[in-house]
Design an enzyme around this catalytic site. Structure first.
Site, PDB file in Angstrom:
ATOM      1  N   ARG A 192       0.824  -1.205   0.000  1.00 47.41           N
ATOM      2  CA  ARG A 192       0.000   0.000   0.000  1.00 47.41           C
ATOM      3  C   ARG A 192       0.852   1.246   0.000  1.00 47.41           C
ATOM      4  O   ARG A 192       0.510   2.256  -0.573  1.00 47.41           O
ATOM      5  CB  ARG A 192      -0.827   0.059   1.278  1.00 47.41           C
ATOM      6  N   ALA A 195       6.997   0.586  -2.755  1.00 47.20           N
ATOM      7  CA  ALA A 195       7.538  -0.582  -3.448  1.00 47.20           C
ATOM      8  C   ALA A 195       8.660  -1.189  -2.628  1.00 47.20           C
ATOM      9  O   ALA A 195       9.321  -0.505  -1.843  1.00 47.20           O
ATOM     10  CB  ALA A 195       8.055  -0.157  -4.811  1.00 47.20           C
ATOM     11  N   TYR A 260      14.861 -11.656   2.402  1.00 45.47           N
ATOM     12  CA  TYR A 260      14.437 -13.043   2.586  1.00 45.47           C
ATOM     13  C   TYR A 260      14.061 -13.602   1.215  1.00 45.47           C
ATOM     14  O   TYR A 260      12.992 -13.286   0.679  1.00 45.47           O
ATOM     15  CB  TYR A 260      13.259 -13.117   3.559  1.00 45.47           C
ATOM     16  N   ASP A 311      -1.930  -6.028  11.109  1.00 41.15           N
ATOM     17  CA  ASP A 311      -2.097  -6.313   9.685  1.00 41.15           C
ATOM     18  C   ASP A 311      -1.433  -7.644   9.359  1.00 41.15           C
ATOM     19  O   ASP A 311      -0.724  -7.784   8.361  1.00 41.15           O
ATOM     20  CB  ASP A 311      -1.492  -5.185   8.847  1.00 41.15           C
ATOM     21  N   ASP A 329       6.408  -5.924   8.046  1.00 38.19           N
ATOM     22  CA  ASP A 329       5.432  -4.884   7.741  1.00 38.19           C
ATOM     23  C   ASP A 329       4.710  -4.381   8.989  1.00 38.19           C
ATOM     24  O   ASP A 329       3.581  -4.779   9.296  1.00 38.19           O
ATOM     25  CB  ASP A 329       4.416  -5.402   6.716  1.00 38.19           C
TER      26      ASP A 329
HETATM   27  N1  LIG Z   1      12.736  -8.305   3.532  1.00 40.60           N
HETATM   28  C1  LIG Z   1      12.105  -8.803   2.471  1.00 40.60           C
HETATM   29  N2  LIG Z   1      12.629  -9.810   1.786  1.00 40.60           N
HETATM   30  C2  LIG Z   1      11.997 -10.306   0.719  1.00 40.60           C
HETATM   31  N3  LIG Z   1      10.816  -9.852   0.253  1.00 40.60           N
HETATM   32  C3  LIG Z   1      10.231  -8.848   0.907  1.00 40.60           C
HETATM   33  C4  LIG Z   1      10.846  -8.268   2.042  1.00 40.60           C
HETATM   34  N4  LIG Z   1      10.040  -7.300   2.514  1.00 40.60           N
HETATM   35  C5  LIG Z   1       8.973  -7.269   1.704  1.00 40.60           C
HETATM   36  N5  LIG Z   1       9.079  -8.191   0.733  1.00 40.60           N
HETATM   37  C6  LIG Z   1       8.102  -8.456  -0.330  1.00 40.60           C
HETATM   38  O1  LIG Z   1       7.420  -7.264  -0.618  1.00 40.60           O
HETATM   39  C7  LIG Z   1       6.030  -7.432  -0.380  1.00 40.60           C
HETATM   40  C8  LIG Z   1       5.428  -6.164   0.163  1.00 40.60           C
HETATM   41  O2  LIG Z   1       6.114  -5.834   1.337  1.00 40.60           O
HETATM   42  P1  LIG Z   1       5.368  -5.159   2.531  1.00 40.60           P
HETATM   43  O3  LIG Z   1       4.198  -6.003   2.841  1.00 40.60           O
HETATM   44  O4  LIG Z   1       6.294  -4.886   3.634  1.00 40.60           O
HETATM   45  O5  LIG Z   1       4.956  -3.826   1.856  1.00 40.60           O
HETATM   46  P2  LIG Z   1       3.771  -2.926   2.273  1.00 40.60           P
HETATM   47  O6  LIG Z   1       3.823  -1.744   1.405  1.00 40.60           O
HETATM   48  O7  LIG Z   1       3.841  -2.653   3.697  1.00 40.60           O
HETATM   49  O8  LIG Z   1       2.538  -3.844   1.979  1.00 40.60           O
HETATM   50  P3  LIG Z   1       1.176  -3.915   2.734  1.00 40.60           P
HETATM   51  O9  LIG Z   1       1.165  -2.884   3.782  1.00 40.60           O
HETATM   52  O10 LIG Z   1       0.171  -3.677   1.692  1.00 40.60           O
HETATM   53  O11 LIG Z   1       1.090  -5.289   3.298  1.00 40.60           O
HETATM   54  C9  LIG Z   1       5.942  -8.587   0.572  1.00 40.60           C
HETATM   55  O12 LIG Z   1       4.734  -9.247   0.487  1.00 40.60           O
HETATM   56  C10 LIG Z   1       7.095  -9.447   0.143  1.00 40.60           C
HETATM   57  O13 LIG Z   1       6.747 -10.240  -0.945  1.00 40.60           O
END
Ligand SMILES: Nc1ncnc2c1ncn2[C@@H]1O[C@H](COP(=O)(O)OP(=O)(O)OP(=O)(O)O)[C@@H](O)[C@H]1O
Length: 967
Positions: A192, A195, A260, A311, A329
């Site tokens: 949300r 990236a 990861y 969340d 997250d």
């Molecule tokens: N440390 C990491 N290593 C590998 N992949 C990651 C990592 N952090 C995030 N991702 C990938 O990026 C995606 C989105 O990350 P994240 O959920 O933190 O973003 P966001 O903008 O907070 O999404 P949301 O709030 O909508 O859940 C994750 O579902 C995962 O696939």
């Protein structure tokens, strides 16, 4: 003859001259300022000396003589040290020669610095010195007082003091990493708020989450959370953050995290099938991470407040190379203890309760009915609900749970019912109104101990009654035990073993599919999702990213094709990394790499046949309870002899699996020796609670007692007699049901439902929804959800609510049924005819009456007749029989209370159940719904009333970082 003396003359301050005795008698010659003295022959002079110079005060004839002032000298000598009274500024002298008083000569000894301080020092500087001294003193005093108070707050009044001292929170300063070397390489996720890129920092792979300038708040919150969360093996590792100018000239915010490679759990499960042990490991680690988040810890100067995630979903859980998970997250996370800066009033309530991802929102969040009076507990319960959904999502990909058929494609919770993009209203209808939960598939009908326990754990997590849900700590223990149950289950109840054949053995692997047909995981925007699919088809190009699909490091999820290639050479070889999850398939089933089998493990199936026979004997219904208790309770489970020896290798293996995760935490070293969760892992119980005795008498394992939803927690009741019976556990049991057209039963028993219609809106089948997801943004792109029309819905369904509140009657149930008409229709295809409801439907069925409990419990009755016999729940048994079965159930996981029960010994009057009663329609002995029944209540005069206010507990918390203590 007295000689006339001529002296210099000045008369400026008559009064002063008079005072010092110089009257000056004689003839004054004003023109040259001299005086011819008539009397005496001495001259005198008086000067004032200060920092500006010397000023003449008076000169004249000196008529006054004394012993001290003979004035014999020719020079006007100042022999007396300057008077302190005169501030040391006056110089007086007298002499006996004409005009000798024009000037003066100082002729007094220099004051010794060690003796008397010079007069002038004590003059204008005196006050300053005093002021400085006083200021110093008071500063010292203030410091002493502050130190003392600080010490008291830390040591004495710890908790309250801590809450006021933000500074104690772990504000781990940002590590000094050189961000100049940061390189962004590949977009791997989109959420949300921005990236997520794979990148490198100092040549190390990292994940970089970039927030736009509009999303400062979530960035700041997430960064803050990472800082206060310290480091934990099940929390994503935060490296550094930065604020910089983006390419568009706007500020953007970077969070740099450990990378990861396996990505999110959602993505991982979309491509991988896991076996029971590995699935348990995945979920145990998530639960452990959540338990850590929910814990308030204190260790020396470090304070870690309790935090709710708010969340939790399978996209926000990342899979590590070793097959465990980290929670990530924290953009919406919230501190629950310690100093909290929150908005006030309604704004606060909304901010607290109405966030998250719609699909995973708990009923109380969907209803806007989060109990804000106990915000800490309420928000933890919201997380636990989501955790239950994660369990379902994960175990739906567990090959061992689908022994006779293909493992279903990965599905998000409620995907079958609500599709890929459920709206808030959809979820409100499903979860709040209809009280639906993800369906248990047909193969799970087999009520083996493991499957039954798993389902019960899920149900206990997603209970409609928030306060009846497990705590994260309890869930963690349940998962630990589930690891063990599988092997125990199959060892002691061979008829329930999965009869995997060679041809089916691949299902027992943890394996990954290269390109799952359709991954429903809306992890990224649609375009990036397509990229992801493409990249999966070319694993060699993206090995580092794909990790689990190709990397050797991935221990949990073996590349399926590699597996195939290897299988000929290694599959049946003892050296191959095969895991044994079943006595019947162990030699055929390769294991994932992190749990290399010992020789002992490999030899397990070759155990002495007499042992096997004995084990089979013990698996009879009669001895199952006892056996199970031993399994659960004996501390020497690994070293025990006799029938247990048969299980030892399996139990050991599971213990190792568990131990590998907990070894760092079990400081007493018992972690690996005793596979059961230790008691100190549990919250300290109120001393007045008679449930405090350990189960199984001597060396029990600890288990979590979920008190069930016989009402809201403030109405929760446990009969003392029953509670004291340690060995008696309340496990799910058959319900006696008079089946009515109740939407909840219908929905629960409906099996796979591809679409439901709400408010006239048709939800497409899951396949359609999946396809639709490629063109539309995922539902999870909604950050803050406010049920604007929730009130309308509430109003529209007011009667339904009322039914829930007051227990409802048949009429209202019918109404519900009407509302759920389409669902009922959709469900009927898979549903057995009403008089034979599915067991899990019944187990999930909200029940409000518990059959009367016997005063003394007959432990001799055969138990577990229901295992594997769904039709034993046909409602034809007497309640007494049911109770006997219940108390004999071997699933001893429900002994302890969640952390936050507060006990009062009020004797309760007629119990009010405002939760989901369908009186008259269902009579059920399931523990969660027990506690009702007026007659039973009357017999137990000493009810214990459990409320759910968070109590401050102190206990060591082995799963927490060393030296941290729960506060
Ligand atoms: N440390 C990491 N290593 C590998 N992949 C990651 C990592 N952090 C995030 N991702 C990938 O990026 C995606 C989105 O990350 P994240 O959920 O933190 O973003 P966001 O903008 O907070 O999404 P949301 O709030 O909508 O859940 C994750 O579902 C995962 O696939």
């Amino acid at each position: 003859q007295v000689e006339d003396r001529e002296c210099a003359y000045a008369e400026q301050q008559q009064a002063l001259a008079d005072r010092i005795g110089g009257g000056g008698e004689g003839r004054v010659f004003a023109e040259n300022s001299t005086i011819r003295c008539n009397q005496g022959n001495r001259c005198y002079g008086l000067w004032e000396k200060n920092q500006h110079g010397v000023r003449l005060v008076k000169q004249g004839c000196w008529t006054f003589t004394s012993e001290q002032l003979e004035c014999h000298d020719d020079r006007c000598l100042v022999t007396t040290p300057p008077s302190q009274v005169q501030n040391g500024s006056y110089r007086f002298c007298c002499c006996s020669r004409d005009m000798c008083n024009i000037n003066f000569t100082e002729d007094f000894p220099e004051p010794s610095p060690t003796t008397e301080p010079p007069f002038y020092i004590c003059g204008p500087y005196h006050d300053k010195a005093i002021v400085i001294a006083l200021a110093t003193l008071s500063m010292v005093a203030v410091l002493v007082v502050m130190t003392f108070l600080g010490y008291r707050m830390l040591r004495g009044d710890g908790k309250r003091g801590l809450h006021n001292m933000d500074m104690l929170e772990t504000s781990t300063s940002q590590p000094s990493l050189d961000l100049n070397s940061l390189k962004l390489q590949e977009l791997i996720g989109r959420g949300r708020y921005g990236a997520v890129y794979r990148g490198s920092l100092d040549e190390q792979p990292v994940a970089v989450k970039i927030f736009s300038s509009l999303n400062y708040q979530p960035f700041a919150n997430e960064r803050r959370m990472y800082r206060i969360l310290l480091e934990h093996e099940n929390v994503a590792r935060f490296l550094v953050s930065e604020e910089r100018l983006g390419s568009d000239g706007r500020t953007e915010y970077l969070l740099v995290l450990e990378f990861y490679p396996s990505g999110s759990l959602c993505r991982y499960l979309s491509g991988c099938v896991v076996d029971w042990v590995n699935c348990c490991r995945l979920m145990l680690s998530v639960t452990r991470g959540l338990a850590y988040l929910h814990s308030e810890l204190l260790g020396g100067e470090i304070y870690k407040p309790a935090v709710s995630h708010r969340d939790l979903n399978s996209r926000n859980v990342l899979v590590k190379g070793d097959g465990t998970c980290v929670i990530s997250d924290f953009g919406l996370s919230m501190k629950l203890t310690g100093h909290r800066s929150l908005p006030h009033g309604e704004e606060e309530n909304t901010a607290i309760s109405e966030v998250g991802t719609v699909r995973y929102m708990s009923p109380e969040v969907l209803e806007g009915a989060v109990n804000l009076r106990d915000c800490e507990a309420a928000l933890k319960q919201v997380d636990i609900y989501a955790l239950g959904l994660l369990y379902w999502e994960s175990f739906m990909r567990c090959s061992d749970l689908f022994p006779e058929e293909a493992v279903p494609e990965f599905q998000m919770a409620f995907q079958a019912e609500a599709g890929i993009h459920p709206s808030f209203e959809d979820m409100q209808m499903l979860v709040s109104r209809q009280k639906q939960r993800p369906k248990f598939p047909d193969p799970w009908k087999e009520n083996s101990l493991a499957v039954h326990s798993l389902k019960e754990t899920m149900e206990d997590c997603w209970d409609q009654d928030a306060e009846a849900r497990l705590t994260a700590q309890c869930a963690e223990e349940r998962l630990s035990e589930l690891l063990l149950i599988w092997d125990q289950d199959k060892s002691v109840t061979p008829t329930l073993n999965h009869t995997g054949t060679v041809g089916q053995s691949h299902r027992n692997l943890s394996h990954c599919l290269h390109a799952p047909k359709i991954s429903p995981c809306p992890e990224q925007s649609s375009s990036s999702y397509i990229e992801e699919r493409e990249s999966r088809a070319k694993p060699t190009l993206n090995d580092a990213y794909l990790g689990p699909f190709s990397g050797e490091k991935n221990h949990n999820c073996i590349n399926y094709e590699r597996q195939q290639l290897r299988s000929q050479a290694h599959l049946l070889s003892p050296e191959s990394s095969g895991t044994s999850v079943s006595t019947t398939t162990s030699t055929l089933t390769p294991i994932s790499e992190p749990q290399p089998l010992t020789q002992e493990d490999l030899e397990m199936p070759k155990l002495d046949p007499s042992e096997v026979e004995r084990n089979l004997r013990e698996s009879s219904d009669e001895s199952l309870m006892e056996h199970s208790q031993k399994q659960f309770c004996a501390s020497d489970i690994v070293t025990s002899t006799g029938s247990h020896a048969l299980l030892n290798p399996l139990i050991k293996m599971a213990a190792e699996v568990k131990g590998s995760e907990v070894s760092g935490h079990h400081t007493d070293g018992q972690g690996s020796a005793n596979p059961l969760p230790k008691q100190q892992n549990l919250p300290k119980r109120p001393s007045t609670l008679p449930l405090h005795t350990k189960p199984c008498g001597k060396d029990s394992s600890s288990s979590c007692l979920k008190l069930g939803n016989q009402g809201k927690s403030n109405l929760r009741q446990v009969e003392t007699g029953v509670a004291k019976a340690d060995s008696i556990t309340e496990a799910a049991e058959p319900c006696l049901a008079t089946f009515t057209s109740n939407v909840q039963i219908t929905g629960a028993a409906g099996g796979a439902v591809n679409g439901v219609r709400h408010h006239g809106k048709s939800v497409t089948s899951s396949e359609d929804s999946i396809l639709g997801s490629l063109a539309a943004s995922p539902d999870e792109q909604e950050p803050l959800l406010r049920p604007n029309n929730a009130n309308n819905n509430n109003n529209n369904n007011g009667e339904g609510e009322g039914e829930d509140e007051d227990g409802g009657g048949g009429g209202t149930a019918e109404k519900d049924s009407d509302q759920a008409g389409p669902l009922g229709e959709a469900s009927t295809s898979d549903m057995p005819p009403p008089p034979q409801p599915r067991v899990e439907a019944l187990l999930r069925q909200p029940r409000d009456r518990r059959p009367e409990r016997p005063n003394s419990l007959d432990l001799s009755v055969t138990t577990l007749s229901f295992l594997g016999e769904g039709n034993s729940h046909d409602g034809n048994e007497e309640p007494g029989e049911k109770i006997k079965k219940r108390v004999k159930t071997p699933y001893t996981l429900k002994r302890w209370r969640p952390t936050t029960w507060v006990i009062s010994t009020d004797v309760l009057d007629a119990e009010v159940n405002n939760n989901n009663n369908h009186r008259g329609s269902t009579r059920c002995g399931h523990n969660q719904n027990s506690g009702h029944g007026g007659s039973g209540r009357a017999k137990h005069g000493t009810s214990v009333h459990l409320g759910s206010r968070g109590g401050a507990m102190t206990s060591t918390f082995p799963t927490d970082p060393k030296d941290l203590t729960r506060v």
